[in-house]
Design a protein around this motif. Sequence first.
Motif, PDB file in Angstrom:
ATOM      1  N   TRP A  42     -22.625 -59.439 -89.483  1.00  0.00           N
ATOM      2  CA  TRP A  42     -24.408 -59.515 -90.391  1.00  0.00           C
ATOM      3  C   TRP A  42     -25.747 -59.988 -88.778  1.00  0.00           C
ATOM      4  N   ILE A  43     -24.673 -60.290 -87.500  1.00  0.00           N
ATOM      5  CA  ILE A  43     -25.917 -60.113 -86.587  1.00  0.00           C
ATOM      6  C   ILE A  43     -25.101 -60.096 -85.637  1.00  0.00           C
ATOM      7  N   ALA A  44     -26.213 -59.848 -84.272  1.00  0.00           N
ATOM      8  CA  ALA A  44     -25.359 -59.655 -83.083  1.00  0.00           C
ATOM      9  C   ALA A  44     -25.798 -60.771 -82.102  1.00  0.00           C
ATOM     10  N   VAL A  45     -24.713 -60.828 -81.236  1.00  0.00           N
ATOM     11  CA  VAL A  45     -24.568 -61.935 -80.152  1.00  0.00           C
ATOM     12  C   VAL A  45     -24.763 -61.417 -79.119  1.00  0.00           C
ATOM     13  N   ARG A  46     -25.689 -61.322 -78.437  1.00  0.00           N
ATOM     14  CA  ARG A  46     -25.490 -60.952 -77.104  1.00  0.00           C
ATOM     15  C   ARG A  46     -25.034 -62.239 -75.994  1.00  0.00           C
ATOM     16  N   HIS A  47     -23.607 -61.381 -75.085  1.00  0.00           N
ATOM     17  CA  HIS A  47     -23.816 -62.382 -74.046  1.00  0.00           C
ATOM     18  C   HIS A  47     -23.529 -63.983 -74.574  1.00  0.00           C
ATOM     19  N   HIS A  48     -22.515 -63.440 -75.791  1.00  0.00           N
ATOM     20  CA  HIS A  48     -22.194 -64.147 -76.449  1.00  0.00           C
ATOM     21  C   HIS A  48     -20.823 -65.748 -75.740  1.00  0.00           C
ATOM     22  N   ALA A 104     -28.323 -64.320 -76.542  1.00  0.00           N
ATOM     23  CA  ALA A 104     -29.416 -64.440 -77.668  1.00  0.00           C
ATOM     24  C   ALA A 104     -28.676 -63.292 -78.991  1.00  0.00           C
ATOM     25  N   LEU A 105     -30.056 -64.129 -79.918  1.00  0.00           N
ATOM     26  CA  LEU A 105     -29.145 -63.586 -81.217  1.00  0.00           C
ATOM     27  C   LEU A 105     -29.893 -62.329 -81.715  1.00  0.00           C
ATOM     28  N   VAL A 106     -29.844 -61.122 -81.935  1.00  0.00           N
ATOM     29  CA  VAL A 106     -30.168 -59.840 -82.415  1.00  0.00           C
ATOM     30  C   VAL A 106     -30.482 -59.678 -83.854  1.00  0.00           C
ATOM     31  N   TYR A 107     -30.981 -59.502 -85.038  1.00  0.00           N
ATOM     32  CA  TYR A 107     -30.998 -58.592 -86.313  1.00  0.00           C
ATOM     33  C   TYR A 107     -31.566 -57.516 -85.892  1.00  0.00           C
ATOM     34  N   ALA A 108     -30.660 -56.620 -86.351  1.00  0.00           N
ATOM     35  CA  ALA A 108     -31.997 -54.835 -86.427  1.00  0.00           C
ATOM     36  C   ALA A 108     -32.102 -54.275 -87.883  1.00  0.00           C
ATOM     37  N   ASP A 109     -33.066 -54.181 -87.930  1.00  0.00           N
ATOM     38  CA  ASP A 109     -33.351 -53.549 -88.857  1.00  0.00           C
ATOM     39  C   ASP A 109     -33.129 -52.646 -89.664  1.00  0.00           C
ATOM     40  N   LEU A 110     -32.173 -51.511 -89.110  1.00  0.00           N
ATOM     41  CA  LEU A 110     -31.145 -51.275 -89.645  1.00  0.00           C
ATOM     42  C   LEU A 110     -29.512 -51.113 -90.047  1.00  0.00           C
ATOM     43  N   HIS A 111     -29.660 -52.368 -90.335  1.00  0.00           N
ATOM     44  CA  HIS A 111     -28.417 -53.136 -90.689  1.00  0.00           C
ATOM     45  C   HIS A 111     -28.895 -53.472 -91.843  1.00  0.00           C
ATOM     46  N   LYS A 112     -28.899 -53.284 -93.287  1.00  0.00           N
ATOM     47  CA  LYS A 112     -28.944 -53.200 -94.680  1.00  0.00           C
ATOM     48  C   LYS A 112     -27.819 -54.914 -95.051  1.00  0.00           C
ATOM     49  N   GLN A 113     -28.095 -55.549 -95.290  1.00  0.00           N
ATOM     50  CA  GLN A 113     -26.835 -56.672 -95.898  1.00  0.00           C
ATOM     51  C   GLN A 113     -26.165 -56.014 -97.545  1.00  0.00           C
ATOM     52  N   GLN A 114     -24.582 -56.327 -97.543  1.00  0.00           N
ATOM     53  CA  GLN A 114     -24.710 -55.497 -98.542  1.00  0.00           C
ATOM     54  C   GLN A 114     -24.347 -56.744 -99.462  1.00  0.00           C
ATOM     55  N   SER A 115     -24.266 -57.424 -99.175  1.00  0.00           N
ATOM     56  CA  SER A 115     -23.892 -58.902 -99.686  1.00  0.00           C
ATOM     57  C   SER A 115     -25.032 -60.143 -99.112  1.00  0.00           C
ATOM     58  N   SER A 116     -24.757 -61.652 -99.758  1.00  0.00           N
ATOM     59  CA  SER A 116     -25.424 -62.723 -99.212  1.00  0.00           C
ATOM     60  C   SER A 116     -24.108 -63.333 -98.205  1.00  0.00           C
ATOM     61  N   ILE A 117     -25.047 -63.510 -97.334  1.00  0.00           N
ATOM     62  CA  ILE A 117     -24.113 -64.226 -95.926  1.00  0.00           C
ATOM     63  C   ILE A 117     -23.690 -65.443 -96.505  1.00  0.00           C
ATOM     64  N   LYS A 118     -22.090 -65.600 -95.971  1.00  0.00           N
ATOM     65  CA  LYS A 118     -22.019 -67.219 -96.768  1.00  0.00           C
ATOM     66  C   LYS A 118     -21.488 -68.379 -95.665  1.00  0.00           C
TER      67      LYS A 118
END
Length: 729
Positions: free
Chosen positions: A110-116, A76-90
């Motif tokens: 920039w994103i968490a991957v569970r059980h990748h 699964a892909l997990v994005y945390a609201d606590l994670h503030k991006q410092q720049s756009s992803i490329k």
Amino acid sequence: MGSRKKRKHSEYSNDDPSSLGGDQNAQQPGLAATLGLLRESDVHNQPQEKAVEDNEEEWTVVGRGGKKRKTNNYPALVYADLHKQQSSIKLVDLQTLVLYCLANGTSPQWIAVRHHGHVNKAVVLFVPGLERGMFNGSVSLDESSRGLEQDPKLSDGLARPLSGETTQNVPSSIAGIQNDGISRTNASPDDYLPVRLAAENLPQPLKPLAECFEYLWPVKAPGDDKYAKVYSPLHHMLNSQLPKSQDQKAAEKAVKGAKPMNEQHWTAKRTPVTTFVSSKDELRENDYVLHPAWFDTEFEQDTEKKQRADAKQTVDLGWVDARVTNLGSRDDVETLAEHGSLTAGRSVLAMDCEMCTVEGGQAALTRISLVDWDGEVVMDEFVKPDKPIIDYLTRFSGITPEKMDTTTTSLANIQKRMLDILTPKTILVGHSLNSDLEALKLTHPYIVDTSVLYPHPRGPPLKSSLKWLAQKYLGREIQKGHGSHGHDSIEDSRACLDLLKKKCEKGPEWGSIASTSETIFKRLSRTPKTGRNGSGAVGGQGKVGAIIDHGSPEKNFGQMASFSIGCSTDAEVVDAIKIAVAGDSDGAAIPGGGVDFTWARMRELEAARGWSNNHRYDLIQMDTPTPQQPNEQAIEPSPAELAEKVTATVSCISQVYKSLPPCTLLVVYSGTGDPRDLARLQQMQRTFKQEYKTKKWDQLSVKWTDTEEQALKRACKKAREGLGFVTIT
């Protein structure tokens, strides 16, 4: 020892976050993964299509022998609201995600991957023509939604409400783009955050995307804001830099200028020089005037004659063509070539010319140097232009008034000698020879251009200088007089010749992108397949990939993929993706089990919006457009027409999503934003620079001021505003 009884999922809540996610041999989770674990509600408690049932936290798989077992390690892909991006992803961040899932690469930040490790396949879909403005209303997809107009003064080039209007029709949650009506010089951190897609807030053509993806991600296209350049989104997705050891990094830091090529692990492959002769398409893409022998049919010949007449490149205006009647005449030499000979029975001549500026602002030939395969000088002549010289360009050309005072040789004399020297067996070698041949007013079909032979590390349209190539691949310092007493054309000719010899000795990939980086297909081929003994997949032990594109994708990157499929419509691209992922039923195209990685491109939306221009940064064949005039504005289809095309494209994306098997990573990216204004302004700038050399300000057809300069920067920023979607099916 403790109990060996298997714990339930809820009992993992107090575990150390570093022990969760991925297999034991994988790298430790990154910042995004750690923040993802701090969310109040676990991703497993959220409904996921194809993953879990509403009343269970687990999914069921069939193991060996048909026995069912339960597990809770669905990726699964997990994005945390606590994670503030410092720049756009490329784009490289999207590539990192793919390699993390399929090749155990570096964990994305920039994103968490569970059980990748349980991601079985990946599909990357390139859809140029999709734009962020479609999601926030600045690009209308409905005739009725004309409450927003483009404000050209705003730095981000996005829509803003008209005076006195509110933003009620533009939901703040759409696309993560600020609609505050304020022009900001510096971007806000909120501009980098992904935004949750809600079907009720999207235009009708885009609603199906909310069923496939949870977030829209702002993705910054590769480029250079300082020089207003946009680089290849295809190149940056499919190529990755080779990893370097600490010793290699330290050694490179100690060297000034170009870093020497590392030959330690290189396997040489002797290759005849004929392999590197430019094709017709390569010559056309690099602004060469084509020799008549390239055209077989009467229609092609008449078309080329008309184009040359329009460009004032005809025989009546002093141009000459080498005495080669047809391209087949060179094939007769192959039977006479000595076995293993690098020249393959050809006469190889390296050429370099020096030019000065004459009345009218044109570049005129003032020196020509030719050397043969052995480095011996065949010709070295100063040439007197027909028009008076207004700038000797001594700091580059080395030409001085004293050298030209005694010169009587004319361009016509040189042309006559060149026609006697050039035969159907002759191959001309040089660096950006198109400018030299234009100064000579001469065409020849057999060209080896070292600026094409050794691509720029960042891809087209950039080209490496001859000085840099000589330092990197030959370990030689040339053009030491650059900026003072000029170049030596004989020295430059020999450098071009030696670069070609080095290429012949080392092989086609020497000095190419593949020698400093590797394609994602090659990276995956070194990664063992998942599962026992690599079962359930094709192509041996390494993972395999496929490339699907309009036209003929078997060239360039297609050569690196295990399979390539050419298509003519987006619907065919969808069908080809299904075959690539699942395998062909009869194994004719792709054996059963399919490939591990698929890259595909849809182009109908791009063509409908007029984006399919030859920006010359694409490494796979692109359509050749009619160039825009400098002051010509980009024409957008009507909202109804655009909505129809967007609907069709989104439908294709949705079909791809629904056809994918479980545990498949799907990445969709647009590559760039709208590049048309950038291309138009760049053409204006080129026209201005050319005219400014010879005309007064009032006589210029294009005037370039700070207003145009700032517009160019805004257009570059807009062109780099891409978008992306990611999900695991």
